[in-house]
Design a protein around this motif. Sequence first.
Motif, mmCIF file in Angstrom:
data_model
loop_
_atom_site.group_PDB
_atom_site.id
_atom_site.type_symbol
_atom_site.label_atom_id
_atom_site.label_comp_id
_atom_site.label_asym_id
_atom_site.label_seq_id
_atom_site.Cartn_x
_atom_site.Cartn_y
_atom_site.Cartn_z
ATOM 1 N N ILE A 189 19.741 -0.524 4.521
ATOM 2 C CA ILE A 189 20.369 0.743 4.136
ATOM 3 C C ILE A 189 19.532 1.484 3.089
ATOM 4 O O ILE A 189 18.648 0.893 2.454
ATOM 5 C CB ILE A 189 21.804 0.555 3.590
ATOM 6 C CG1 ILE A 189 21.810 -0.304 2.313
ATOM 7 C CG2 ILE A 189 22.717 -0.024 4.654
ATOM 8 C CD1 ILE A 189 23.175 -0.376 1.619
ATOM 9 N N GLU A 190 19.872 2.748 2.936
ATOM 10 C CA GLU A 190 19.227 3.611 1.953
ATOM 11 C C GLU A 190 20.345 4.427 1.323
ATOM 12 O O GLU A 190 21.092 5.085 2.037
ATOM 13 C CB GLU A 190 18.298 4.540 2.750
ATOM 14 C CG GLU A 190 17.268 5.275 1.994
ATOM 15 C CD GLU A 190 16.430 6.095 2.984
ATOM 16 O OE1 GLU A 190 15.836 5.518 3.914
ATOM 17 O OE2 GLU A 190 16.402 7.320 2.839
ATOM 18 N N THR A 191 20.499 4.355 0.005
ATOM 19 C CA THR A 191 21.592 5.083 -0.643
ATOM 20 C C THR A 191 21.183 5.598 -2.011
ATOM 21 O O THR A 191 20.594 4.836 -2.773
ATOM 22 C CB THR A 191 22.877 4.223 -0.729
ATOM 23 O OG1 THR A 191 23.888 4.946 -1.451
ATOM 24 C CG2 THR A 191 22.678 2.888 -1.422
ATOM 25 N N ASN A 234 15.577 1.582 -2.403
ATOM 26 C CA ASN A 234 16.083 2.117 -3.681
ATOM 27 C C ASN A 234 15.228 3.268 -4.205
ATOM 28 O O ASN A 234 15.184 3.541 -5.409
ATOM 29 C CB ASN A 234 16.140 0.987 -4.725
ATOM 30 C CG ASN A 234 17.126 1.261 -5.838
ATOM 31 O OD1 ASN A 234 18.084 2.020 -5.663
ATOM 32 N ND2 ASN A 234 16.900 0.657 -6.996
ATOM 33 N N CYS A 235 14.565 3.938 -3.280
ATOM 34 C CA CYS A 235 13.613 4.990 -3.629
ATOM 35 C C CYS A 235 14.259 6.152 -4.395
ATOM 36 O O CYS A 235 13.713 6.649 -5.369
ATOM 37 C CB CYS A 235 13.008 5.474 -2.318
ATOM 38 S SG CYS A 235 11.915 6.842 -2.465
ATOM 39 N N PHE A 236 15.457 6.580 -3.964
ATOM 40 C CA PHE A 236 16.089 7.766 -4.552
ATOM 41 C C PHE A 236 16.620 7.515 -5.960
ATOM 42 O O PHE A 236 16.638 8.423 -6.775
ATOM 43 C CB PHE A 236 17.238 8.257 -3.661
ATOM 44 C CG PHE A 236 16.809 9.204 -2.580
ATOM 45 C CD1 PHE A 236 15.569 9.061 -1.961
ATOM 46 C CD2 PHE A 236 17.628 10.247 -2.178
ATOM 47 C CE1 PHE A 236 15.161 9.936 -0.971
ATOM 48 C CE2 PHE A 236 17.218 11.134 -1.178
ATOM 49 C CZ PHE A 236 15.993 10.975 -0.575
ATOM 50 N N ALA A 286 0.806 -1.222 0.000
ATOM 51 C CA ALA A 286 0.000 0.000 0.000
ATOM 52 C C ALA A 286 0.838 1.270 0.000
ATOM 53 O O ALA A 286 0.377 2.323 -0.437
ATOM 54 C CB ALA A 286 -0.929 -0.008 1.213
ATOM 55 N N SER A 287 2.066 1.189 0.502
ATOM 56 C CA SER A 287 2.951 2.358 0.577
ATOM 57 C C SER A 287 4.372 1.840 0.754
ATOM 58 O O SER A 287 4.583 0.630 0.934
ATOM 59 C CB SER A 287 2.569 3.238 1.782
ATOM 60 O OG SER A 287 2.821 2.523 2.985
ATOM 61 N N GLY A 288 5.327 2.762 0.738
ATOM 62 C CA GLY A 288 6.709 2.362 0.995
ATOM 63 C C GLY A 288 6.868 1.820 2.409
ATOM 64 O O GLY A 288 7.551 0.817 2.629
ATOM 65 N N ALA A 347 6.847 3.528 -4.083
ATOM 66 C CA ALA A 347 6.418 3.852 -5.448
ATOM 67 C C ALA A 347 5.763 5.223 -5.512
ATOM 68 O O ALA A 347 5.535 5.776 -6.585
ATOM 69 C CB ALA A 347 5.457 2.781 -5.958
ATOM 70 N N THR A 348 5.472 5.766 -4.325
ATOM 71 C CA THR A 348 4.907 7.102 -4.166
ATOM 72 C C THR A 348 5.810 8.169 -4.793
ATOM 73 O O THR A 348 5.349 9.236 -5.173
ATOM 74 C CB THR A 348 4.800 7.403 -2.651
ATOM 75 O OG1 THR A 348 4.238 6.274 -1.990
ATOM 76 C CG2 THR A 348 3.966 8.634 -2.384
ATOM 77 N N LYS A 349 7.102 7.880 -4.868
ATOM 78 C CA LYS A 349 8.075 8.884 -5.292
ATOM 79 C C LYS A 349 8.289 8.785 -6.802
ATOM 80 O O LYS A 349 7.381 9.038 -7.561
ATOM 81 C CB LYS A 349 9.372 8.705 -4.495
ATOM 82 C CG LYS A 349 9.153 8.581 -2.985
ATOM 83 C CD LYS A 349 8.594 9.832 -2.333
ATOM 84 C CE LYS A 349 8.105 9.612 -0.904
ATOM 85 N NZ LYS A 349 9.063 9.002 -0.001
HETATM 86 C C1 LIG Z 1 8.882 8.275 1.180
HETATM 87 C C2 LIG Z 1 9.902 7.277 1.545
HETATM 88 C C3 LIG Z 1 9.559 6.092 2.206
HETATM 89 C C4 LIG Z 1 8.147 5.792 2.653
HETATM 90 O O1 LIG Z 1 7.274 5.660 1.579
HETATM 91 P P1 LIG Z 1 5.700 5.953 1.689
HETATM 92 O O2 LIG Z 1 5.220 5.560 0.340
HETATM 93 O O3 LIG Z 1 5.536 7.392 2.034
HETATM 94 O O4 LIG Z 1 5.176 5.064 2.770
HETATM 95 C C5 LIG Z 1 10.559 5.178 2.467
HETATM 96 N N1 LIG Z 1 11.834 5.423 2.119
HETATM 97 C C6 LIG Z 1 12.200 6.546 1.485
HETATM 98 C C7 LIG Z 1 13.624 6.751 1.118
HETATM 99 C C8 LIG Z 1 11.259 7.520 1.177
HETATM 100 O O5 LIG Z 1 11.644 8.658 0.573
#
Ligand SMILES: *Cc1c(COP(=O)(O)O)cnc(C)c1O
Length: 390
Positions: A153-155, A184-186, A84-86, A206-208
Amino acid sequence: MATKPYSLDTLAVRAGQERSQFGEHAEALYLTSSFVFKDAAQAAARFSGAEEGNVYARFSNPTVTTFQQRLAALEGAAGCIATASGMAAILATVMALLKAGDHIVASRSIFGATQQLFGNIFTRFGIETSFVEATNIDAYRAALQPNTKLVFIETPSNPLTEVIDIAAVAAVAHQGGALLAVDNCFCTPVLQRPLDLGADLVIHSATKYLDGQGRVLGGAVCADKALTEEVFKFLRTAGPTLSPFNAWVILKGMETLKIRMQAQSAAALDLAQRLEAHPQVARVFYPGLPSHPQHALAMRQQKSGGAIVSFEVKGGRAEAWRVVDHCQLLSITANLGDVKTTITHPASTTHGRISPEARAAAGISEGLLRIAVGLESVDDIEADLKNGLG
Ligand SMILES: *Cc1c(COP(=O)(O)O)cnc(C)c1O
């Protein structure tokens, strides 16, 4: 559609689509919560799993399945489960793969809600997290315990764009018998494919960038079949699954993901260079600049520096707020990943609840601003920032 012989560009617009009897060209949106069976025997077979097929939208829906197959193809993953969200993706990963008594090692520079989830909520269920300095590989090794099951991690990190060596952390995690998950959002798979570098799980909001136009929430976990099957078992029971409508919107976004990421990253590099030359800017944080501490690693690990640029205004909060308050074009919002450029002052928004001492230790100064560069002209973005920069 066969996925093997095609390039990423092709997969981004084609993977996962199965046309219905109507021969629709665009992906169909199946707004249905349940599915009917032709007889009692088929109902029984679907419920037992003896026959593959849709039963109920908390388990699967064809539009969501198309999204899952497309993202899996882009990440080079055997499996993908939509959420449903990240945050739901991170929650589902930990609930599915860990239990009370297990331990997580996480980078200190992760998304605020992820920090809260690990540091304040999982602790109530007997899962402890050790937070370590993002770019210090020895710190990950030192934090490992016999019960460590997951390294997270987040990078590049938010908002300072620190770049973590995924292959090095994967090696450390695996030596310790733990899995590595990378948010891997960024970068998105257009700029970085963590599974190719040794990660076990890729997490997405996937919101981003996947949606890319700020419309809906969504998330996903990509991994091998055994891991995604575990995540699926939790999700189908617990419920934070992706809605078919949101899956359909994100699918449409993914068709332009590559050209958006390329254009927004090129604009970010251009803007970062201009900001670095500005007399009122003390420092620019952007992995694509040679001045970035992990520039060489970023250029090896990513296809470009990405679309997030942070910079420190000379002075402090007053000078940074002045820049924000003089923006007429940029959107003042903490969101990112949109074609519309956004600006935020991390110390008073996304990182506002952390103590001033902890913030300073993390390098998030009062003069710091974060820009998520969109598709407007760089001249216009620069002019808007100069209104308040002087
Ligand atoms: C926005 C974001 C999340 C959370 O995602 P939502 O879709 O808002 O729940 C997680 N990790 C990173 C790096 C984000 O920018």
